[in-house]
Design an enzyme around this catalytic site. Structure first.
Site, PDB file in Angstrom:
ATOM      1  N   HIS A 354       0.829  -1.206   0.000  1.00 21.70           N
ATOM      2  CA  HIS A 354       0.000   0.000   0.000  1.00 21.70           C
ATOM      3  C   HIS A 354       0.862   1.253   0.000  1.00 21.70           C
ATOM      4  O   HIS A 354       0.548   2.242  -0.644  1.00 21.70           O
ATOM      5  CB  HIS A 354      -0.893   0.016   1.241  1.00 21.70           C
ATOM      6  CG  HIS A 354      -1.775  -1.174   1.311  1.00 21.70           C
ATOM      7  ND1 HIS A 354      -2.488  -1.508   2.411  1.00 21.70           N
ATOM      8  CD2 HIS A 354      -2.050  -2.115   0.393  1.00 21.70           C
ATOM      9  CE1 HIS A 354      -3.164  -2.608   2.184  1.00 21.70           C
ATOM     10  NE2 HIS A 354      -2.901  -2.997   0.968  1.00 21.70           N
ATOM     11  N   CYS A 663      -2.025   2.401 -23.439  1.00 21.09           N
ATOM     12  CA  CYS A 663      -1.945   2.815 -22.030  1.00 21.09           C
ATOM     13  C   CYS A 663      -0.901   2.023 -21.247  1.00 21.09           C
ATOM     14  O   CYS A 663      -0.822   2.137 -20.039  1.00 21.09           O
ATOM     15  CB  CYS A 663      -3.308   2.669 -21.357  1.00 21.09           C
ATOM     16  SG  CYS A 663      -3.901   0.981 -21.302  1.00 21.09           S
TER      17      CYS A 663
END
Ligand code: PEP
Ligand code: MG
Length: 738
Positions: A354, A663
């Site tokens: 995270h 992308c």
């Protein structure tokens, strides 16, 4: 009185007297555990364990018996960090006989590593003549004593393997894994793992439980305040919410309360429970579960800080500091970022963590897996963090530091020049218009749209927010995020991609099978089609979030037209029920599995748009794991196979009048972006950090001239593994910033 309480009460008295407690400690432990021997080994420089106190072994062995880490049962316990409980120690393969100890008569042995701040500072052992396995409560009790002993040993100078003396002034270099790109130079500020509980033993458990309750409340209030401030501060609600959820879990607070019952202070009990969880989780292979370690560390530290008083006292952060931490929770990273750090090194941080996701979103250079740095660094040491090269240099030589400073200044000057580009339309020097967009996944990243002047979002990775929160959000929470995205983009295009979980993106507890090749396994849309409930719920959330506005959705890892059609049918079925229906629904696909290249005609007849995922596409075309740095030189976008492939796709898309964009990571490099534009792929989506540099590179080039050079090189260099070098040379000669 239980034996645990009696022992801890005895230790409290001994430690209060403060006089040479080790001898007293081993006597007390031996008597309470009915052991014939109790010994303490302390870690000395050079990873040597020295016998420093004993009852039961010959007194003459104290100061003489020495074992290397890994040698004998004691050394093995120190090396593994695990307790060893052996009924027949002398027949264990690791047993090392030391005649001076006179330990021949003792069969059973329990050795507990003494650890502090993640390092082994000694070993505590008990021995008995009769072969026996020590009971679980005896092991627990000895582990508690080991925690107290850690403080005594460190105060007495046990090193825990830390470097000492003159070596602390020499330059040191650490290699790690770049978690977020960039370069930073500045003084080190250290975040040691665990603030140490000063008072370890308590008189009154009720008082301690009261303190724990109040501290837990303070901690939750602190988190709530952080969450409330999140939008203004640009902090991520998703990540903080996940931490808040863990804070509300009463299970581990209950265990802390139990540990208080054995005579510990609230601080010592928090440390003990967090330590146990840490040890247990150390062996978990699942990267996402392992990342929860950092979250637990985060919470334990918040609780300890709250126990220390209502105000959190953190070390002063000098301007432009680089934070070094063993582990770091996402909420903590946000705190530190708010206090002005310019880079972060997380010893045990992985790219899926995270904190890494956040560092990328914050544009903060970050390095992970740089083991040993925290032990060697001192607060205030000068450091260079080159996250692009995966390097941390502590106390660099003056000349090296100067060279890095010049590189940093050059970067900053370039960035200042790029800033002016933000409000200019994206186009090449000869006026070819481009559509430049961002790849994002967290709410906080939406700030980057204004910061870069991007034309829209070319890839919204919906799984990132779920990975950050550690679980799949419900429909309402998902819809609120998607609605926010569309609000903030205010009519500019957004291509939402449905969940791309699996491979390297695993949710804790997700029912994914063990696979030999997870990147090619049961992942992404394959999961969505086999478990349509999850996919349909997400589709419903997207339609809800659109609130009647135009909506574009694409699917990842499509391998066959049939899969695309099946996914599209699900979305159309959901859309038919949506109220209000979106003003326009565009359904597209990622092109990242090579099999689609031979189904282009049928695909283009059915899809509203195509976005090339160059990272996955290249890894499958070249059969080279994109996550393996050792293979990075074995494939290249600027190679004949990829250039031919891209040209064919572009040709087919133009013929079918289907919008095409790219992308993948390739769009984030100036030269690759130039080549893509030269091939006619002029809609590119990239991470925010790459945006202005890529825009600058494109703005500096006459695309017509570049196209001619590319064409010539493709003819002469078709057999070369890559055209990168000659193209780079061409750019450098013309000062194109690639
Ligand atoms: C890609 O594969 O290029 C892509 C854009 O998807 P992701 O990086 O999320 O796999
Ligand atoms: Mg992909």
């Amino acid at each position: 009185m239980s034996s645990a309480r009696r022992l801890l009460a005895g230790l409290r008295e001994t430690m209060a007297r403060g006089t040479a407690p080790l001898g007293e400690l081993v006597r007390l432990v031996a008597s309470e555990l009915v052991a014939e021997v109790c010994s303490v080994y302390a870690m000395r420089p050079g990873d040597i364990l020295e016998l420093v106190a004993t009852v039961g072994l010959r007194p003459g062995a104290v100061g003489r018996t020495r074992l290397r880490v890994g040698e004998g049962i004691i050394g093995l316990a120190a090396a593994t960090g695990e307790p060893l409980n052996l009924p027949d120690a002398q027949n264990h393969p690791a047993f090392a006989y030391r005649p001076e100890t006179g330990e021949e008569p003792y069969a059973s042995l329990l050795a507990i590593p003494v650890r502090r701040a993640g390092r082994t500072v000694g070993v505590l052992s008990v021995q008995n003549r009769a072969p026996r396995l020590y009971a679980e409560d005896e092991v627990e009790l000895l582990a508690t004593v080991a925690m107290l002993l850690a403080e005594v040993l460190v105060a007495a100078g046990a090193t825990g393997g830390a470097e000492e003396g003159v070596s602390a002034t020499l330059p040191r270099q650490f290699e790690g894994a770049g978690l977020a790109p960039g370069l930073a130079i500045g003084p080190v500020v250290l975040r040691r793992v665990t603030p140490h509980a000063r008072r370890l033993l308590a008189e009154d458990a009720d008082t301690e439980r009261g303190r724990l309750r109040r501290a837990a409340e303070t901690m939750r209030e602190g988190l709530d305040a952080l969450i409330e401030r999140a939008p203004e501060g640009g902090a991520s609600r998703d990540v903080l919410d996940a931490t808040r959820l863990l804070a509300a879990d009463v299970g581990w607070l209950h265990r802390v309360s139990e540990a208080i019952g054995s005579g510990l202070t609230a601080e010592a009990a928090v440390q003990r429970v967090a330590g146990e969880l840490r040890e247990r989780m150390r062996h978990i292979a699942d990267p996402y579960l392992r990342e929860r370690l950092a979250d637990i560390e985060d919470l334990a530290n918040r609780l300890l800080e709250a126990l220390d008083g209502d105000t959190v006292v953190l070390p002063d952060v000098p301007p432009g500091a680089i934070l070094l931490a063993r582990r770091l929770g996402p909420a903590q990273l946000l705190d530190w970022h708010g206090r002005g750090i310019v880079g972060v090194v997380i010893e045990e941080g992985g790219p899926n963590g995270h904190a890494a996701i956040l560092a990328r979103a914050l544009g903060l250079p970050a390095l992970g897996a740089a083991r040993g740095a925290v032990d060697v660094a001192e607060t205030g040491d000068e450091a260079v963090l080159d996250a692009d090269e995966g390097l941390l240099i502590l106390r660099p030589e003056a000349e090296l530091c100067q060279a890095y400073r010049r590189a940093l200044e050059a970067r900053e000057a370039r960035a200042a020049g790029w800033a002016a580009l933000r409000d200019q339309p994206a186009r090449t020097a000869d006026g070819v218009p481009l559509q430049l967009m961002l790849n994002v996944g967290l709410r906080m990243e939406l700030d980057q749209i204004a910061a870069t002047g991007a034309d829209g979002i070319g890839l919204f990775r919906t799984e990132i927010a779920m990975l950050a929160r550690g679980s799949v959000a419900d429909i309402a929470e998902q819809a609120s995020l998607y609605a926010d995205v569309l609000d903030r983009l205010d009519g500019r295009p957004v291509l939402f991609r449905t969940l791309d979980l699996g491979g390297d993106k695993l949710l804790p507890g997700a029912p994914l099978p063990e696979e030999e090749n997870p990147a090619m396994g049961w992942r992404s849309l394959r999961v969505g089609l086999d478990r349509p409930k999850l996919l349909r719920r997400q589709m419903r959330a997207l339609l809800l979030g659109a609130r009647g506005r135009p909506l574009s959705v694409m699917f990842p890892m499509v391998a066959t037209v049939a899969e695309f059609r099946a996914a599209r049918a699900l979305l159309l079925a959901e859309a038919a029920q949506a109220d209000p229906a979106p003003a326009q629904l565009q359904i597209g696909t990622m092109l990242e599995v090579p099999s689609l290249l031979w189904q282009l005609e049928a695909l283009l007849a059915d899809t509203d748009f195509v976005s090339i995922g160059s990272s996955d596409l290249m890894q499958f075309v070249f059969a080279a794991d994109r996550g393996n740095a050792a293979l990075a030189q074995r494939y290249d976008l600027l190679s004949a196979p990829m250039l031919d492939l891209l040209e064919q796709v572009r040709f087919a898309a133009v013929a079918a009048a289907v919008p095409l964009s790219l992308c993948g990571a390739a769009a984030a490099h100036g030269l690759d972006a130039l080549v893509l534009a030269a091939l006619g792929i002029t809609s590119l989506s990239m991470p925010a950090t790459a945006f202005l540099p890529v825009k600058a590179a494109l703005a500096a080039v006459d695309l017509g001239g570049f196209r001619a050079v590319l064409r010539a090189l493709r003819q002469t260099g078709a057999a070369e593994p890559s055209l990168r070098e000659p193209l780079l040379a061409w750019c450098r000669e013309r000062d194109v910033p690639v």
